[in-house]
Motif scaffolding. Structure first.
Motif, PDB file in Angstrom:
ATOM      1  N   SER A   1     -25.796  77.473 -22.899  1.00 23.54           N
ATOM      2  CA  SER A   1     -24.629  76.679 -22.498  1.00 23.54           C
ATOM      3  C   SER A   1     -23.307  77.165 -23.093  1.00 23.54           C
ATOM      4  O   SER A   1     -22.245  76.881 -22.538  1.00 23.54           O
ATOM      5  CB  SER A   1     -24.845  75.199 -22.843  1.00 23.54           C
ATOM      6  OG  SER A   1     -24.996  75.035 -24.239  1.00 23.54           O
ATOM      7  N   LYS A   2     -23.362  77.934 -24.177  1.00 24.45           N
ATOM      8  CA  LYS A   2     -22.120  78.400 -24.804  1.00 24.45           C
ATOM      9  C   LYS A   2     -21.299  79.322 -23.902  1.00 24.45           C
ATOM     10  O   LYS A   2     -20.104  79.488 -24.114  1.00 24.45           O
ATOM     11  CB  LYS A   2     -22.418  79.119 -26.123  1.00 24.45           C
ATOM     12  CG  LYS A   2     -22.713  78.181 -27.261  1.00 24.45           C
ATOM     13  CD  LYS A   2     -22.745  78.947 -28.570  1.00 24.45           C
ATOM     14  CE  LYS A   2     -23.050  78.035 -29.724  1.00 24.45           C
ATOM     15  NZ  LYS A   2     -22.921  78.721 -31.012  1.00 24.45           N
ATOM     16  N   LYS A   3     -21.937  79.875 -22.891  1.00 25.79           N
ATOM     17  CA  LYS A   3     -21.187  80.754 -21.984  1.00 25.79           C
ATOM     18  C   LYS A   3     -20.131  79.967 -21.200  1.00 25.79           C
ATOM     19  O   LYS A   3     -19.221  80.549 -20.618  1.00 25.79           O
ATOM     20  CB  LYS A   3     -22.134  81.479 -21.030  1.00 25.79           C
ATOM     21  CG  LYS A   3     -22.827  80.606 -20.014  1.00 25.79           C
ATOM     22  CD  LYS A   3     -23.801  81.393 -19.172  1.00 25.79           C
ATOM     23  CE  LYS A   3     -24.523  80.488 -18.164  1.00 25.79           C
ATOM     24  NZ  LYS A   3     -25.573  81.193 -17.452  1.00 25.79           N
ATOM     25  N   PHE A   4     -20.238  78.629 -21.219  1.00 24.27           N
ATOM     26  CA  PHE A   4     -19.263  77.786 -20.530  1.00 24.27           C
ATOM     27  C   PHE A   4     -18.027  77.482 -21.381  1.00 24.27           C
ATOM     28  O   PHE A   4     -17.063  76.902 -20.868  1.00 24.27           O
ATOM     29  CB  PHE A   4     -19.916  76.462 -20.104  1.00 24.27           C
ATOM     30  CG  PHE A   4     -20.788  76.581 -18.885  1.00 24.27           C
ATOM     31  CD1 PHE A   4     -20.267  76.398 -17.621  1.00 24.27           C
ATOM     32  CD2 PHE A   4     -22.129  76.902 -19.025  1.00 24.27           C
ATOM     33  CE1 PHE A   4     -21.072  76.516 -16.503  1.00 24.27           C
ATOM     34  CE2 PHE A   4     -22.946  77.022 -17.909  1.00 24.27           C
ATOM     35  CZ  PHE A   4     -22.410  76.835 -16.642  1.00 24.27           C
ATOM     36  N   ILE A   5     -18.041  77.846 -22.651  1.00 22.59           N
ATOM     37  CA  ILE A   5     -16.914  77.500 -23.533  1.00 22.59           C
ATOM     38  C   ILE A   5     -15.582  78.066 -23.032  1.00 22.59           C
ATOM     39  O   ILE A   5     -14.600  77.320 -22.935  1.00 22.59           O
ATOM     40  CB  ILE A   5     -17.191  77.903 -25.001  1.00 22.59           C
ATOM     41  CG1 ILE A   5     -18.351  77.065 -25.551  1.00 22.59           C
ATOM     42  CG2 ILE A   5     -15.939  77.717 -25.862  1.00 22.59           C
ATOM     43  CD1 ILE A   5     -18.797  77.461 -26.961  1.00 22.59           C
TER      44      ILE A   5
ATOM     45  N   ALA B   1     -10.255  76.966 -20.440  1.00 21.40           N
ATOM     46  CA  ALA B   1      -9.341  77.333 -19.357  1.00 21.40           C
ATOM     47  C   ALA B   1      -9.134  76.175 -18.382  1.00 21.40           C
ATOM     48  O   ALA B   1      -8.010  75.932 -17.915  1.00 21.40           O
ATOM     49  CB  ALA B   1      -9.875  78.557 -18.614  1.00 21.40           C
ATOM     50  N   THR B   2     -10.198  75.445 -18.078  1.00 25.40           N
ATOM     51  CA  THR B   2     -10.098  74.319 -17.145  1.00 25.40           C
ATOM     52  C   THR B   2      -9.234  73.205 -17.727  1.00 25.40           C
ATOM     53  O   THR B   2      -8.362  72.655 -17.037  1.00 25.40           O
ATOM     54  CB  THR B   2     -11.502  73.777 -16.789  1.00 25.40           C
ATOM     55  OG1 THR B   2     -12.263  74.837 -16.204  1.00 25.40           O
ATOM     56  CG2 THR B   2     -11.412  72.623 -15.812  1.00 25.40           C
TER      57      THR B   2
ATOM     58  N   MET C   1      -5.732  71.797 -16.259  1.00 26.41           N
ATOM     59  CA  MET C   1      -5.488  70.379 -15.969  1.00 26.41           C
ATOM     60  C   MET C   1      -4.243  69.888 -16.699  1.00 26.41           C
ATOM     61  O   MET C   1      -3.431  69.143 -16.148  1.00 26.41           O
ATOM     62  CB  MET C   1      -6.700  69.537 -16.379  1.00 26.41           C
ATOM     63  CG  MET C   1      -7.892  69.713 -15.489  1.00 26.41           C
ATOM     64  SD  MET C   1      -9.284  68.701 -16.087  1.00 26.41           S
ATOM     65  CE  MET C   1     -10.434  68.910 -14.732  1.00 26.41           C
ATOM     66  N   TYR C   2      -4.108  70.316 -17.952  1.00 21.83           N
ATOM     67  CA  TYR C   2      -2.940  69.922 -18.750  1.00 21.83           C
ATOM     68  C   TYR C   2      -1.664  70.452 -18.097  1.00 21.83           C
ATOM     69  O   TYR C   2      -0.664  69.732 -17.977  1.00 21.83           O
ATOM     70  CB  TYR C   2      -3.104  70.461 -20.173  1.00 21.83           C
ATOM     71  CG  TYR C   2      -1.956  70.153 -21.102  1.00 21.83           C
ATOM     72  CD1 TYR C   2      -1.573  68.848 -21.362  1.00 21.83           C
ATOM     73  CD2 TYR C   2      -1.261  71.176 -21.738  1.00 21.83           C
ATOM     74  CE1 TYR C   2      -0.531  68.560 -22.223  1.00 21.83           C
ATOM     75  CE2 TYR C   2      -0.212  70.900 -22.607  1.00 21.83           C
ATOM     76  CZ  TYR C   2       0.145  69.593 -22.838  1.00 21.83           C
ATOM     77  OH  TYR C   2       1.182  69.311 -23.681  1.00 21.83           O
TER      78      TYR C   2
ATOM     79  N   THR D   1     -11.837  63.306 -17.664  1.00 18.14           N
ATOM     80  CA  THR D   1     -13.088  62.595 -17.965  1.00 18.14           C
ATOM     81  C   THR D   1     -14.154  62.903 -16.915  1.00 18.14           C
ATOM     82  O   THR D   1     -15.332  63.063 -17.257  1.00 18.14           O
ATOM     83  CB  THR D   1     -12.871  61.067 -18.080  1.00 18.14           C
ATOM     84  OG1 THR D   1     -12.206  60.590 -16.909  1.00 18.14           O
ATOM     85  CG2 THR D   1     -12.072  60.708 -19.312  1.00 18.14           C
ATOM     86  N   ASN D   2     -13.749  62.989 -15.645  1.00 17.92           N
ATOM     87  CA  ASN D   2     -14.702  63.340 -14.587  1.00 17.92           C
ATOM     88  C   ASN D   2     -15.270  64.743 -14.810  1.00 17.92           C
ATOM     89  O   ASN D   2     -16.475  64.970 -14.661  1.00 17.92           O
ATOM     90  CB  ASN D   2     -14.053  63.271 -13.204  1.00 17.92           C
ATOM     91  CG  ASN D   2     -13.823  61.849 -12.747  1.00 17.92           C
ATOM     92  OD1 ASN D   2     -14.377  60.908 -13.297  1.00 17.92           O
ATOM     93  ND2 ASN D   2     -12.990  61.687 -11.739  1.00 17.92           N
ATOM     94  N   TYR D   3     -14.401  65.679 -15.165  1.00 16.86           N
ATOM     95  CA  TYR D   3     -14.841  67.056 -15.403  1.00 16.86           C
ATOM     96  C   TYR D   3     -15.821  67.124 -16.583  1.00 16.86           C
ATOM     97  O   TYR D   3     -16.858  67.794 -16.505  1.00 16.86           O
ATOM     98  CB  TYR D   3     -13.636  67.966 -15.667  1.00 16.86           C
ATOM     99  CG  TYR D   3     -14.028  69.332 -16.152  1.00 16.86           C
ATOM    100  CD1 TYR D   3     -14.622  70.258 -15.296  1.00 16.86           C
ATOM    101  CD2 TYR D   3     -13.836  69.694 -17.494  1.00 16.86           C
ATOM    102  CE1 TYR D   3     -15.006  71.508 -15.746  1.00 16.86           C
ATOM    103  CE2 TYR D   3     -14.221  70.940 -17.946  1.00 16.86           C
ATOM    104  CZ  TYR D   3     -14.800  71.849 -17.079  1.00 16.86           C
ATOM    105  OH  TYR D   3     -15.191  73.081 -17.540  1.00 16.86           O
ATOM    106  N   LEU D   4     -15.513  66.432 -17.654  1.00 16.83           N
ATOM    107  CA  LEU D   4     -16.394  66.450 -18.828  1.00 16.83           C
ATOM    108  C   LEU D   4     -17.747  65.822 -18.517  1.00 16.83           C
ATOM    109  O   LEU D   4     -18.775  66.276 -19.018  1.00 16.83           O
ATOM    110  CB  LEU D   4     -15.722  65.731 -20.013  1.00 16.83           C
ATOM    111  CG  LEU D   4     -14.447  66.389 -20.557  1.00 16.83           C
ATOM    112  CD1 LEU D   4     -13.871  65.558 -21.700  1.00 16.83           C
ATOM    113  CD2 LEU D   4     -14.691  67.822 -21.004  1.00 16.83           C
TER     114      LEU D   4
END
Length: 199
Positions: free
Chosen positions: A155-159, A164-165, A169-170, A186-189
Motif C-alpha cells: 500500500s505504500k506505493k500510494f503515498i 499529490a491528490t 484538492m487544496y 473525506t470522500n477520497y480518504l
C-alpha cells in the motif's frame, strides 16, 4: 557594552508582528517600509534577518504552520484507525474555516504564489523540508497499519499519489469558490481506505 541579541528571538518577534499586520490589514496592503519603521529597526537590521518581503511572508507562514503541524502530529498519534489518522493529518484543510485556522488559511491562500516560486532557494528548501516531513508522517501511518495487518503490504506505493491528490484538492479549493474541500477530501480518504485495507 552592546546588547547581545538572540537571533531566533528577534526573528520570532518580527514574524509575530508581521503576522498581526497581515491579519489586520491583509497581505495586499502590507508595506515593508512602513512595517520596518513600526519595528523601530533600520532597514540594514531587518535585511540581516530577511532578504526579501517574500522570505518574511514565507517564514511567518512556516512558523505558524509549525504550530499547526505540531498539533496535527498529536492528533495523528491519538487516532486509532487508518482513516482517522489520515483525517487527523489533513485536519487543517478540513477545519480551515474554524476560528483558530481561518487567519492562517487566508494568509496561505493570499500568498499561494510563493509556494511555486522555484527561483528563491530559501522557499524551495522550505517546501522540500515540508514535503519530506509530510511524507515521513504518512509513511509512519502506513507502516503502523501494515504492521497491524490492516493495510495491504504494497500500500505504500500510494503515498506519492495521496500527497499529490490532496495538494490538487487544496489548489482547487483556492481557485474554485464553490469547491467543497472537506467533502471531496473525506470522500477520497474513505475510498483510499476501502481500496488499501485487507479484506
Amino acid at each position: 557594552m552592546p546588547k547581545i541579541v538572540n537571533s531566533d528571538e528577534k526573528i520570532n518577534f518580527i514574524c509575530e508582528k508581521a503576522y498581526e499586520e497581515f491579519i489586520r490589514n491583509g497581505i495586499n496592503n502590507f508595506s515593508l517600509n512602513k512595517f520596518i519603521e513600526s519595528l523601530n529597526m533600520s532597514k540594514g537590521q531587518f535585511y540581516h534577518y530577511f532578504k526579501t518581503k517574500e522570505e518574511l511572508i514565507f517564514e511567518v507562514i512556516d512558523r505558524k504552520g509549525q504550530v499547526v503541524l505540531d498539533k496535527t502530529i498529536q492528533k495523528v498519534l491519538c487516532a486509532n484507525t487508518f482513516y482517522d489518522k489520515l483525517l487527523a493529518l489533513f485536519s487543517f484543510y478540513l477545519d480551515s474555516t474554524s476560528s483558530e485556522n481561518k487567519p492562517l488559511y487566508k494568509l496561505m491562500k493570499d500568498t499561494f504564489y510563493l509556494y511555486i516560486n522555484i527561483e528563491n532557494q530559501y522557499i524551495k528548501q522550505k517546501n522540500a523540508e515540508f514535503y519530506d516531513l509530510v511524507f515521513k508522517i504518512i509513511d509512519e501511518i502506513f507502516s503502523e497499519m501494515i504492521d497491524k495487518k490492516y493495510l495491504k503490504e504494497d500500500s505504500k506505493k500510494f503515498i506519492p499519489s495521496l500527497i499529490a491528490t490532496v495538494d490538487g484538492m487544496y489548489l482547487q479549493s483556492m481557485i474554485l469558490e464553490k469547491y467543497n474541500l472537506k467533502e471531496k477530501l473525506t470522500n477520497y480518504l474513505q475510498i483510499l481506505d476501502d481500496i488499501l485495507k485487507l479484506k
